[in-house]
Design an enzyme around this catalytic site. Structure first.
Site, short mmCIF file in Angstrom:
data_model
loop_
_atom_site.label_atom_id
_atom_site.label_comp_id
_atom_site.label_asym_id
_atom_site.label_seq_id
_atom_site.Cartn_x
_atom_site.Cartn_y
_atom_site.Cartn_z
N HIS A 267 0.81 -1.28 -0.19
CA HIS A 267 -0.09 0.05 0.00
C HIS A 267 0.75 1.31 -0.05
CE1 HIS A 267 -3.93 1.90 0.07
NE2 HIS A 267 -4.33 1.41 1.11
N ASP B 57 -1.98 2.41 -4.40
CA ASP B 57 -3.18 2.74 -3.74
C ASP B 57 -4.49 1.71 -3.93
OD1 ASP B 57 -2.26 5.03 -2.91
OD2 ASP B 57 -2.99 6.18 -4.94
#
Length: 411
Positions: A382, A386
């Site tokens: 992450h 995204d």
């Protein structure tokens, strides 16, 4: 003349190896370039060839010992005693073992397989009257190892015998409980590396997994219609993996961050899709890499995967084949996995997990239909990817698998 057997160069980043199984024993006659000992690095297992013809007279590093690149691990005498008599062989070409009673045990094994049966395995098979040609080999060069023999003996043992061997506790003559037995085996270099890389991913990355499901009806239909023609023309089966690799490389082109990596404060974008394909091998899970998978057609992909699978079983994958991937696909479905959260292989940023195909009721046009459904999972870092990109990437794969015509048209 004594010739030294040395640990060969295995790559710039490899300085130390672990000695695997010696494929010949002291006193055995060997030919030049005959594979004589397996060595294990943190990336692959390779077999060291004899530097000259002669007799193996000394082993300096036994199985399990560590050695550095260039270190001497054994000696070959190219002219033992000047004109030493060659070791006798049995009628079917088996070499007699120099150790205590291995010769007798080897002779009891089937002749056509004994040349590939390691001594410890031969003893186990002879003790339990199991034919060597019924055993599936996992050792280098299709050799039958001790573990293969034990597994074969267990498979043919009676249920009562298996139950007896698996009983953890038993009562002695005086009613005392006998302690359960246990075995301690050192981790192989490859297993240690796998453990370290998985721990690194957990500790250094912000991992998150997103899921979706895909209807496999159209892919199954294509395989049913054209699978035989494909096999006849290219000499390899049309599997599911080639569809997912083609779908993945197209999706990676649409979402390049999924194919990128973090290096310090930089993001490294890769212009090629070097896809790692997780394959179970003799030494555990390995991930050989399809270089420039975006340039490959279905047949080339399937042929390369088949080649990798064979090498994985023989522990003959090279380090070049196991390094440098930019994205990985792992198919737990072949083992029956319904759903999982695969772990990213650093320094990559994402991994696609495939699972078992199951017929399930789904709503189509207001009606309940039965369709072959597979769950998909993408685990991603992450820090660089995204959630929107990860979800869209997985959705892109789903859409192309459900309409494989897009793959053929490259859209």
């Amino acid at each position: 003349m004594i010739v030294e057997i040395k640990v060969p160069e295995l790559g710039e980043s490899i300085n130390e190896v672990e000695i695997g199984e010696w494929l010949v024993q002291i006193g055995d006659t060997v030919q030049a370039d005959e594979e004589i000992v397996a060595i294990e690095s943190d990336k692959a297992t390779v077999e060291v060839p004899a530097p000259a013809a002669g007799v193996l007279v000394k082993i300096l590093k036994e199985q399990g010992a560590t050695a550095v690149i260039g270190e001497v691990v054994g000696h070959i005498d190219t002219a033992p005693d000047g004109q030493k008599e060659m070791r006798p062989t049995t009628g079917e070409g088996e070499r007699q073992d120099a150790r205590t009673d291995s010769a007798t045990n080897r002779e009891e094994a089937p002749a056509k397989s004994a040349a590939r049966v390691m001594p410890a395995a031969a003893r186990i098979l002879a003790q339990h009257n199991v034919a060597a040609d019924t055993v599936t080999p996992t050792g280098p060069g299709d050799r039958i190892l001790k573990e293969d023999a034990r597994r074969a003996v267990t498979e043919v043992a009676s249920p009562e015998k298996i139950k007896e061997e698996q009983q953890p506790l038993s009562s002695g003559p005086e009613g005392e409980l006998e302690a359960a037995k246990e075995r301690r085996v050192p981790m192989t270099p490859i297993r240690r590396t796998i453990a370290a890389r998985l721990l690194e991913a957990r500790q250094a990355m912000a991992l998150l997994t997103t899921f979706n499901e895909v209807d496999m009806s159209e892919v199954k239909r294509v395989r049913s219609l054209f699978g035989q023609q494909f096999a006849d023309k290219f000499g390899v089966k049309l599997g599911f993996m080639s569809f997912f690799i083609k779908a993945a490389v197209t999706a990676l082109g649409d979402f390049p961050l999924v194919n990128a990596a973090i290096d310090g404060r930089d993001i490294v974008y890769h212009d090629s899709c070097d896809i790692g394909v997780a394959i179970g091998g003799g030494k555990g899970l390995v991930v050989p890499v399809l270089r420039h998978a975006e340039r490959m057609g279905f047949a080339e992909i399937e042929k390369k995967i088949a080649e990798f699978a064979k090498k994985a079983r023989n522990n003959s994958l090279t380090m070049e084949e196991l390094t440098g991937g930019t994205f990985t696909i792992s198919n737990g479905g072949v083992y029956g996995s319904m759903l999982s959260t695969p772990i990213v292989n650093p320094p990559q940023s994402a991994i696609l997990g495939l699972h078992a195909i199951q017929d399930r009721p789904v709503a189509i046009g207001g009606e309940v239909r039965i369709r072959p459904i597979m769950y998909l999972a993408v685990t991603y870092d992450h820090r660089i990817i995204d959630g929107r990109e990860a979800v869209s990437f997985l959705k892109s794969i789903k859409e192309r698998i459900e309409a494989p015509q897009k793959l053929f048209l490259e859209i």
